[in-house]
Design an enzyme around this catalytic site. Structure first.
Site, mmCIF file in Angstrom:
data_model
loop_
_atom_site.group_PDB
_atom_site.id
_atom_site.type_symbol
_atom_site.label_atom_id
_atom_site.label_comp_id
_atom_site.label_asym_id
_atom_site.label_seq_id
_atom_site.Cartn_x
_atom_site.Cartn_y
_atom_site.Cartn_z
ATOM 1 C CD GLU A 61 -2.529 -1.649 -0.041
ATOM 2 O OE1 GLU A 61 -2.740 -0.797 -0.932
ATOM 3 O OE2 GLU A 61 -2.797 -2.861 -0.200
ATOM 4 C CE1 TYR A 74 -4.370 -7.146 -7.941
ATOM 5 C CE2 TYR A 74 -2.783 -6.366 -6.336
ATOM 6 C CZ TYR A 74 -4.061 -6.369 -6.841
ATOM 7 O OH TYR A 74 -5.023 -5.593 -6.261
HETATM 8 N N1 BES Z 1 -5.799 -1.217 -4.696
HETATM 9 C C1 BES Z 1 -5.835 -2.536 -4.213
HETATM 10 C C2 BES Z 1 -7.189 -2.964 -3.750
HETATM 11 C C3 BES Z 1 -8.255 -2.900 -4.826
HETATM 12 C C4 BES Z 1 -7.991 -3.323 -6.101
HETATM 13 C C5 BES Z 1 -9.501 -2.418 -4.516
HETATM 14 C C6 BES Z 1 -8.989 -3.234 -7.054
HETATM 15 C C7 BES Z 1 -10.483 -2.340 -5.465
HETATM 16 C C8 BES Z 1 -10.238 -2.759 -6.752
HETATM 17 C C9 BES Z 1 -4.828 -2.742 -3.080
HETATM 18 O O1 BES Z 1 -3.671 -2.004 -3.200
HETATM 19 C C10 BES Z 1 -4.403 -4.178 -3.122
HETATM 20 O O2 BES Z 1 -3.818 -4.551 -4.094
HETATM 21 N N2 BES Z 1 -4.692 -4.940 -2.092
HETATM 22 C C11 BES Z 1 -4.246 -6.309 -2.015
HETATM 23 C C12 BES Z 1 -2.932 -6.325 -1.276
HETATM 24 C C13 BES Z 1 -1.995 -7.411 -1.633
HETATM 25 C C14 BES Z 1 -1.818 -7.665 -3.102
HETATM 26 C C15 BES Z 1 -0.632 -7.160 -1.009
HETATM 27 C C16 BES Z 1 -5.295 -7.097 -1.255
HETATM 28 O O3 BES Z 1 -6.251 -6.513 -0.777
HETATM 29 O O4 BES Z 1 -5.184 -8.296 -1.172
HETATM 30 ZN ZN ZN Z 2 -2.509 -2.757 -4.828
#
Ligand code: BES
Ligand code: ZN
Length: 633
Positions: A325, A410
Site C-alpha cells: 500500500e 499483480y
Molecule cells: N488497490 C488494491 C485494492 C483494490 C484493487 C480495490 C482493485 C479495489 C479494486 C490494493 O492495493 C491491493 O492490491 N490490495 C491487495 C494487497 C496485496 C496484493 C498485497 C489485497 O487486498 O489483497
Molecule cells: Zn494494490
C-alpha cells in the site's frame, strides 16, 4: 463476462487504424473499441473537467447516510457544450446550482438510465450565461445501500460500543457517496468539512492531524490532485499512535498496541522507498486498521492506507501488504493508470516495488518465498482466466468492475518488471523507474505511453537485450512469454519435498523443522501435499501443528481450502470459525468455493454463508456468491 474474445489487443489497435481507410461495409465488421477510453464512467470529460471538490457532510449513523453538499469546481473544454454529466449511484439529489462570480443560479437536472455496473448518469443543464469556469453546488444524500460505504453496528467493531463507517471507492464506487466525474483520468484536489457524533473521529485520505481535538466537526484538505477512486473517509472510535516521525496508525483503542507492534517497520519502509524511487510527495503516511469486514488486505488511500486487521498475526509476517500500500504512493497514486484496463501499471508495478522494499527491510529469502507463492497463484489464475483476459492490458469494455481484478495484473505485471530488471540490470532499471515517476508525476499513464517511455529510455539503446515486440508480448498476449523469470526458493523447495516424503511415510512429522519455518514455508508445505492423503494423516498434521487454530490468517486460508477440498470434516467447526472471524475476501471466498465444489458440501457452504453474511461487506458477499455459483456450473 467477456463478450467478444479477441486474439490479441494489438491486432485490435491495428484494426482501429485500418478502419479509416476501409469502405463502409468493412467498417461494420471492425468495432471502434478505444483502449485509451474509460468505459466505466458516464462523465463527458472531453467537454468538462473537475479541478477541485469541496464537501460539507453530516454523518448520520441512524439513517446510515451522508448528507450535505458537494461543490465541484469545473472548467469547460468544449465551448459548445451545455450539459455536464456526472456519475452517481443511489444518490438523492435535492438541488443543483451554478455559482459564478458571487451569484448562484439554479440548474435543471435529470437522471439518465441506470446501469448495474456504472450506476446512474446525472445530467445537469447549465444556465445560458455559464462561463468557462464555474462551481456546481449539489445538495444530496447517500443511500444506506451505497456500494462504497459500510455502516457497522457496534457489535461488528473491536470495541463493541460505538458504530463505525468506512468507504471503499476503488474502482467505481466513489460515485455512490459523491456525485462526480468518477474516472482515474481526472485528478482533483479536495477539502471537506465532516460532522459526526461528538465522541467519534473522522479521518480521510487527506491531511489528518494526529492532534485534532474530538469535537465532532473535522476539516480536511487534500492539496495534491488525486483521482476519484482515492477519495476515502472513515468515522469511528478511532485513536492515533505514532510509528515514526512521519508515520502512525489509527484504529480502535482495543487494537492500538497490537497495530503499533505489527507495523513498527512502516517508517523504515517509507524511508527506503524514498531512497529508491524519489521523494514521498504526500506529507504524512498513516495507516487505518479497520474492523474485519474490510473486504481487502489494504487500500492505498493517499496519506492514509486502509488496512485489514487480519494482518495482526503478532509476528510481522504479513506486513508485505503495508509495503504494497505504501508503494502505491508512487505507482498508482502519483502515476495513475489512465483507465482500469491499464491496472497492471498500478498493481503490477506496486507488487514489484513491494518486493524490492521487503528485500531491504527483511531479507531476500523471505521475499523469494513470497514470490514463489504468488507465482503459484498466477499459474492457477492462468488456468482459470480466459485467454483474452490474460494480457496485462486486456480489452476492457464489458466486464463488471470487480471482475477485472485478477492476479494477472499483480503477478504477471511484477514478473514483467522483474524480467526488465534482469535484462537491463537493477541499477539501470532503478534509474528508469525513478525518472518514470518524475516524468509522469500527478498524471496518468496508459500501457502504450509506458511502452513508448520504456522504448525511449531503455529498449532503443544500442544492443538492448529486449525488443519492443518482446515487451508487447507481455502487455498484449496471453500466458507467460518465453524467458519469463521463474521465482525460486530453496526453503520452499525443501518444504515441498518434505510434504511428499511425509505423505509417503518416509519421514515423521517430528523430523520436520516447522518451528524454524516461516509461515510461507508452512503454506507451501500444505499446498504441496499430494491429492491422496488419508484423513488420519491430515488429523495428525492438524494435531501436531495446530493448523485449525492458527493465528496466522494466510496459513488458515491455505489450510481451510485444503480441509474443504479434501472433505476433512473433523475440522469443519474450525473452518466455520475461520469464516466468521475474517471478512477479507481473499481469506474466505476461496474457502467457500472449495467447499461448494468438493462434490458434497454445496448446501453446507450456502448454510454457512447465510449464517455469516450479516457481518460481511457487500463486495466480499458478492465474491462468495459468485464462487459458490461457479462451483455449481
Ligand atoms: N488497490 C488494491 C485494492 C483494490 C484493487 C480495490 C482493485 C479495489 C479494486 C490494493 O492495493 C491491493 O492490491 N490490495 C491487495 C494487497 C496485496 C496484493 C498485497 C489485497 O487486498 O489483497
Ligand atoms: Zn494494490
Amino acid at each position: 463476462m467477456y463478450r467478444k474474445p479477441v486474439p490479441a489487443l494489438f491486432a485490435l489497435i491495428a484494426a482501429a487504424f485500418v478502419v479509416t481507410a476501409c469502405s463502409k461495409d468493412e467498417e461494420a465488421v471492425v468495432d471502434n473499441y478505444d483502449p485509451a477510453r474509460d468505459y466505466f464512467t458516464f462523465a463527458n470529460t472531453d467537454q468538462f473537467v473537475t479541478e477541485h471538490l469541496a464537501l460539507d457532510l453530516d454523518v448520520d449513523f441512524e439513517a446510515q447516510e451522508l448528507r450535505g453538499f458537494a461543490m465541484l469546481t469545473m472548467r469547460r473544454l468544449d465551448a459548445a457544450a451545455s450539459q455536464v454529466t456526472l456519475d452517481t449511484r443511489d444518490l438523492s439529489i435535492a438541488s443543483v446550482a451554478v455559482l459564478q462570480s458571487g451569484t448562484s443560479v439554479p440548474a435543471e437536472f435529470h437522471f439518465g438510465e441506470d446501469d448495474a455496473t456504472l450506476g446512474t448518469p446525472l445530467v445537469i443543464d447549465l444556465p445560458a450565461a455559464t462561463g468557462g469556469s464555474f462551481d456546481l453546488m449539489i445538495e444530496y444524500r447517500t443511500s444506506p445501500a451505497s456500494t462504497a460505504l459500510q455502516w457497522l453496528p457496534p457489535e461488528l467493531t473491536a470495541g463493541g460500543k460505538h458504530p463505525l463507517m468506512f468507504s471503499q471507492s476503488q474502482a467505481v464506487h466513489a460515485r455512490s457517496w459523491v456525485p462526480l466525474q468518477d474516472t482515474p483520468a481526472i485528478r482533483i484536489t479536495y477539502e471537506a468539512t465532516v460532522r459526526t457524533p461528538r465522541s467519534l473521529l473522522a479521518v480521510m485520505s487527506a491531511n489528518n492531524n494526529p492532534l485534532t481535538p474530538r469535537t465532532g466537526e473535522y476539516h480536511f484538505d487534500m492539496p495534491q490532485p488525486i483521482p476519484s477512486y482515492l477519495l476515502a473517509i472513515a468515522v469511528g472510535n478511532l485513536y492515533f499512535a505514532p510509528l515514526g516521525e512521519d508515520t502512525g496508525v489509527y484504529t480502535e483503542p482495543e487494537l492500538l498496541d497490537a497495530s503499533v507492534y505489527e507495523f513498527a517497520d512502516t517508517q523504515a519502509m517509507l524511508e527506503q522507498a524514498e531512497a529508491m524511487y524519489g521523494p514521498y510527495d504526500w506529507g504524512r503516511y498513516d495507516l487505518l486498521v479497520l474492523p474485519p469486514s474490510f473486504p481487502y488486505g489494504g487500500m492505498e488511500n493517499p496519506r492514509l492506507s486502509f488496512i485489514t486487521p487480519s494482518l495482526l498475526a503478532g509476528d510481522r509476517s504479513l506486513v508485505s501488504v503495508i509495503a504494497h500500500e505504501l508503494a502505491h504512493s508512487w505507482s498508482g497514486n502519483l502515476v495513475t493508470n489512465a483507465t482500469w484496463r491499464d491496472g497492471w501499471l498500478n498493481e503490477g508495478m506496486t507488487s514489484y516495488i513491494e518486493s524490492r522494499l521487503m528485500e531491504v527491510i527483511y531479507d531476500v529469502d523471505r521475499v523469494d518465498e513470497e514470490r514463489v507463492l504468488s507465482y503459484r497463484e498466477l499459474l492457477q489464475d492462468l488456468e482459470d482466466v480466459p485467454e483474452p483476459m490474460q494480457a496485462l492490458a486486456p480489452r476492457l469494455d464489458d466486464t463488471s468492475s470487480e471482475d477485472f481484478q485478477g492476479g494477472i495484473h499483480y503477478s504477471k505485471g511484477q514478473l514483467f518488471l522483474e524480467y526488465l530488471e534482469k535484462a537491463f540490470g537493477r541499477e539501470a532499471f532503478d534509474v528508469f523507474l525513478t525518472s518514470y515517476f518524475e516524468e509522469f508525476a500527478f498524471g496518468t499513464i496508459t500501457t502504450e505511453q509506458f511502452l513508448d517511455y520504456l522504448e525511449l529510455n531503455l529498449l532503443s539503446q544500442e544492443g538492448s537485450p529486449v525488443t519492443r515486440e518482446q515487451a508487447e508480448q507481455w502487455t498484449y498476449q496471453p500466458g507467460l512469454p518465453d524467458g519469463a523469470p521463474i521465482p525460486r526458493s530453496a526453503n520452499l523447495d525443501s518444504a515441498a519435498a518434505m510434504a511428499i516424503a511425509w505423505a509417503d511415510d518416509e519421514i515423521e512429522l517430528a523430523d520436520i523443522p516447522v518451528g524454524d519455518w516461516s509461515p510461507q514455508a508452512t503454506i507451501h508445505f500444505i499446498n504441496s501435499l499430494p491429492e491422496k492423503l488419508s484423513k488420519e494423516k491430515l488429523g495428525q498434521l492438524d494435531a501436531a501443528w495446530g493448523l485449525s487454530k492458527t493465528s496466522n490468517a494466510e496459513i488458515g486460508r491455505t489450510w481451510f481450502i485444503q480441509v474443504a477440498t479434501r472433505r476433512y470434516t473433523d475440522a469443519y467447526t474450525e473452518l466455520e470459525a475461520h469464516l466468521n472471524r475474517f471478512g477479507r475476501g481473499r481469506l474466505i471466498a476461496p474457502v467457500y468455493g472449495a467447499l461448494a465444489s468438493n462434490g458434497e458440501d454445496r448446501e453446507l457452504a450456502l448454510e454457512m454463508f447465510e449464517r455469516a453474511r450479516g457481518a460481511y461487506h457487500p463486495i466480499t458477499a458478492g465474491w462468495i456468491e459468485a464462487g459458490i455459483k461457479r462451483a455449481a456450473d
